[in-house]
Motif scaffolding. Sequence first.
Motif, PDB file in Angstrom:
ATOM      1  N   TRP A   1      39.697  39.223  44.194  1.00 40.74           N
ATOM      2  CA  TRP A   1      40.391  40.246  43.406  1.00 40.74           C
ATOM      3  C   TRP A   1      39.884  41.603  43.875  1.00 40.74           C
ATOM      4  O   TRP A   1      38.803  41.709  44.429  1.00 40.74           O
ATOM      5  CB  TRP A   1      40.228  40.031  41.903  1.00 40.74           C
ATOM      6  CG  TRP A   1      38.827  40.069  41.362  1.00 40.74           C
ATOM      7  CD1 TRP A   1      37.981  39.009  41.215  1.00 40.74           C
ATOM      8  CD2 TRP A   1      38.130  41.209  40.864  1.00 40.74           C
ATOM      9  NE1 TRP A   1      36.789  39.408  40.670  1.00 40.74           N
ATOM     10  CE2 TRP A   1      36.860  40.769  40.437  1.00 40.74           C
ATOM     11  CE3 TRP A   1      38.438  42.554  40.737  1.00 40.74           C
ATOM     12  CZ2 TRP A   1      35.899  41.632  39.898  1.00 40.74           C
ATOM     13  CZ3 TRP A   1      37.489  43.415  40.196  1.00 40.74           C
ATOM     14  CH2 TRP A   1      36.243  42.944  39.780  1.00 40.74           C
TER      15      TRP A   1
ATOM     16  N   PRO B   1      43.850  42.252  40.102  1.00 38.66           N
ATOM     17  CA  PRO B   1      44.765  42.327  41.245  1.00 38.66           C
ATOM     18  C   PRO B   1      44.370  41.413  42.412  1.00 38.66           C
ATOM     19  O   PRO B   1      43.212  41.380  42.808  1.00 38.66           O
ATOM     20  CB  PRO B   1      44.711  43.792  41.661  1.00 38.66           C
ATOM     21  CG  PRO B   1      44.217  44.517  40.456  1.00 38.66           C
ATOM     22  CD  PRO B   1      43.340  43.570  39.722  1.00 38.66           C
TER      23      PRO B   1
ATOM     24  N   ASN C   1      48.451  45.981  44.170  1.00 35.38           N
ATOM     25  CA  ASN C   1      48.707  45.774  42.725  1.00 35.38           C
ATOM     26  C   ASN C   1      47.988  46.800  41.905  1.00 35.38           C
ATOM     27  O   ASN C   1      46.946  46.996  41.721  1.00 35.38           O
ATOM     28  CB  ASN C   1      48.295  44.370  42.306  1.00 35.38           C
ATOM     29  CG  ASN C   1      49.263  43.356  42.838  1.00 35.38           C
ATOM     30  OD1 ASN C   1      50.394  43.675  43.158  1.00 35.38           O
ATOM     31  ND2 ASN C   1      48.820  42.122  42.955  1.00 35.38           N
TER      32      ASN C   1
END
Length: 106
Positions: free
Chosen positions: A49, A101, A106
Amino acid sequence: MVPIIKRLINEGLKVWIYSGDFDSVCSITATRFSVNDLNLTVTTKWRPWYTPDSEVGGYVQQYKEGFTFASVRAAGHLVPTIQPKRSLVLLYAFLKNMLPPADISN
């Protein structure tokens, strides 16, 4: 703690556990073994992430039963003290009921 976590999950609560990957008190390896003992079904496999500044914040894995396990890169036992920006990304994702994300867009 495994029976307590299992009970919380069975009650329908959303449970997230996170671990700093430099934690010498509660190692990420030991935490992963405990998570495996929950015998939950993986829905999102272990993946990186990202933070808003395009750094890998850690790794995350999600389970069918509403459980999520995340690691925080370069954090020790007191994750929010050592990596406050990365901790905030995790908190925001938890409150928004979404994973952090998966990529920098994102």
